[in-house]
Design a protein around this motif. Structure first.
Motif, PDB file in Angstrom:
ATOM      1  N   ASP A  35      -4.479  25.762 -10.538  1.00 22.15           N
ATOM      2  CA  ASP A  35      -5.743  25.918 -11.266  1.00 22.15           C
ATOM      3  C   ASP A  35      -6.710  24.793 -10.897  1.00 22.15           C
ATOM      4  N   VAL A  51     -10.669  21.992 -16.832  1.00 19.49           N
ATOM      5  CA  VAL A  51      -9.316  22.514 -16.573  1.00 19.49           C
ATOM      6  C   VAL A  51      -8.283  21.423 -16.765  1.00 19.49           C
ATOM      7  N   TYR A 134     -11.364  27.684 -21.549  1.00 17.46           N
ATOM      8  CA  TYR A 134     -10.022  27.610 -20.948  1.00 17.46           C
ATOM      9  C   TYR A 134      -8.948  27.631 -22.038  1.00 17.46           C
ATOM     10  N   ASP A 179      -6.123  33.328  -9.234  1.00 15.00           N
ATOM     11  CA  ASP A 179      -7.033  32.180  -9.285  1.00 15.00           C
ATOM     12  C   ASP A 179      -8.124  32.313  -8.228  1.00 15.00           C
ATOM     13  N   ALA A 193      -9.368  30.694 -14.612  1.00 16.00           N
ATOM     14  CA  ALA A 193      -8.075  30.068 -14.334  1.00 16.00           C
ATOM     15  C   ALA A 193      -7.095  30.338 -15.471  1.00 16.00           C
ATOM     16  N   THR A 197      -3.509  32.601 -15.338  1.00 16.95           N
ATOM     17  CA  THR A 197      -2.227  32.029 -15.743  1.00 16.95           C
ATOM     18  C   THR A 197      -1.516  32.914 -16.760  1.00 16.95           C
TER      19      THR A 197
END
Length: 448
Positions: A35, A51, A134, A179, A193, A197
């Motif tokens: 990421d 991130v 995020y 990604d 990102a 995941t």
């Protein structure tokens, strides 16, 4: 399939168990590193910082779940060592029941307190929105994170580290592909990102359940095993809760250090964030030794083979220390080149190299107390691991990191060195507890 680790060469058992676990842990760590690496190719310091901060918060959540699941690994391993498959089945069923509830509650709480978390992290203003996005999507995926980690814990208790390795390998490849798709062509920010995941984690969980349904564990789990068993849950929590608290406290300490770095400005915040990711990769070997000593030791405790538990500890210490020395020396010559893989910002690379040079020494000392923690966990005394970590963090790591930051505002090197001092405190406590307790461990028969 369950593997008997109470017989044969201890060195071979350590390698057979730890290498697949090490690869799995590497791949799981690669999630966060991927990421950070990929977003650094498409966006600037603000997104990197978002991130970095967000993944550190989620890493704390993950390690708490993994720590709690340690109770499952130890309980199942003892049952396997004692040749009691019925007890192993009850451990598996009750683990699923316990974590189903815990993960849903944890996800709801995380979403509710999200704005406060972003604020508490002293997130630089430019990175606030990205960090929130995020964390929001990652929080929704907490039940999937919990599902994967308890499945992995179950397999480790059975002595099988290969199966989780295959599941996480598929998920890791998928995460990297997504990604690039989300952050590149789709033009998404940090939320891209996070979504990548979570999708990858979901695929890993589905593959795991398919394998388990086809008898991959070697232990038959019936519907009755999922019914809450007060004694079984108490046993799982007695071991798992101190480890979860310990791991959570360790991550809080690193978050505090991140906050200290964030207060120094965006450059230092990004530098510390990248180094933390790289260090999490380097800590794979010490961490794998902790889990290896725990699982192998617990099976041998269940079988009453205490001499093999001590030998397992000695082998693991030799591996962890040897690795730590090698890495610490290598990083002194390669820090800038490694960090340059994550960002082209020369100021971030220079600041991060200073931090990396000091921090990497902790690979040596942390490896020692990780191995001892695994030994104490195998005997069900996980509270010792919690205590020595709390003392080292509150008395050394955090205060010294803050002091180093205020006294040396032009370099991050002293902050990096401060982390190693905490591990030295832990080592002293671990050695003292080992000398005091190991004769007592071997004189009593612990319940399976």
């Amino acid at each position: 399939m369950a593997r008997d680790l109470t017989k044969g060469s201890i060195g071979k058992n350590i390698l057979v168990f730890s290498i697949p676990y090490l690869i799995s842990y590497f791949l799981q760590t690669l999630y966060g590193m991927a990421d950070l690496f990929i977003i650094g190719q498409f966006q600037g310091a603000a997104s990197i910082t978002a991130v970095s901060i967000g993944s550190q918060v989620m890493h704390m959540v993950t390690v708490v779940i993994v720590g709690l699941a340690m109770g499952t690994t130890i309980t199942i391993a003892r049952s396997v060592g004692a040749r009691d498959k019925a007890a192993a089945a009850r451990s598996i069923g009750n683990t699923v029941t316990l974590f189903l509830g815990v993960s849903v509650v944890l996800a709801a709480v995380m979403v509710a307190v999200l704005p406060h978390v972003v604020s508490l992290m002293s997130t630089p203003e430019e990175a606030v929105l990205g960090t929130h996005d995020y964390l929001y999507y990652c929080a929704l995926g907490i039940p999937l994170i919990a599902a994967y980690n308890i499945i992995a814990a179950i397999f480790r208790g059975l002595g099988d580290t290969r199966s989780p390795m295959y599941f996480i390998a598929v998920a890791c490849v998928l995460n990297i592909v997504l990604d690039y798709a989300f952050l590149g062509p789709c033009g998404m920010g940090p939320e891209g990102a996070a979504i990548a995941t979570i999708i990858a984690q979901g695929v890993s969980v589905v593959l795991s359940f398919v394998y388990i349904r086809h008898g991959g564990t070697g232990v038959a789990v019936s519907r009755h095993d999922f019914a809450p068993d007060r004694a079984m849950l108490a046993g799982l929590l007695r071991i798992g809760v101190p480890i979860a608290l310990q791991d959570g406290f360790i991550q809080i300490s690193f978050l505090v250090i991140t906050v200290i770095a964030n207060m120094r400005g965006l450059t230092d915040a990004a530098a510390v964030g990248i180094v933390e990711k790289v260090i999490s990769f380097l800590f794979l070997v010490p961490s794998s030794m902790l889990s290896t000593v725990s699982a192998l030791g617990a099976q041998n405790v269940g079988a009453g083979a205490h001499a093999r538990v001590r030998q397992t500890l000695r082998y693991a210490l030799a591996i962890a220390v040897g690795f730590g020395v090698l890495v610490s020396i290598s990083v002194q010559f390669t820090a800038e080149q490694v960090l340059a893989l994550f960002t082209s910002d020369l100021a971030v690379v220079a600041a991060g190299a200073d931090y990396f040079h000091g921090y990497v020494i902790d690979c040596i000392f942390a490896g020692v107390h990780f191995c001892f923690s695994g030994y104490f966990c195998a005997y069900g005394r996980s509270e010792i691991s919690f205590i020595h970590n709390v003392i080292s963090i509150t008395c050394a790591r955090i205060p010294l990191a803050y002091l180093a930051s205020t006294m040396f505002p032009m370099t991050l090197l002293p902050m990096g060195l401060a982390t190693a001092t905490g591990s030295v405190v832990s080592i002293i406590i671990c050695i003292a507890c080992y000398l005091w307790l190991h004769p007592k461990f071997e004189q009593c028969s612990l319940p399976h």
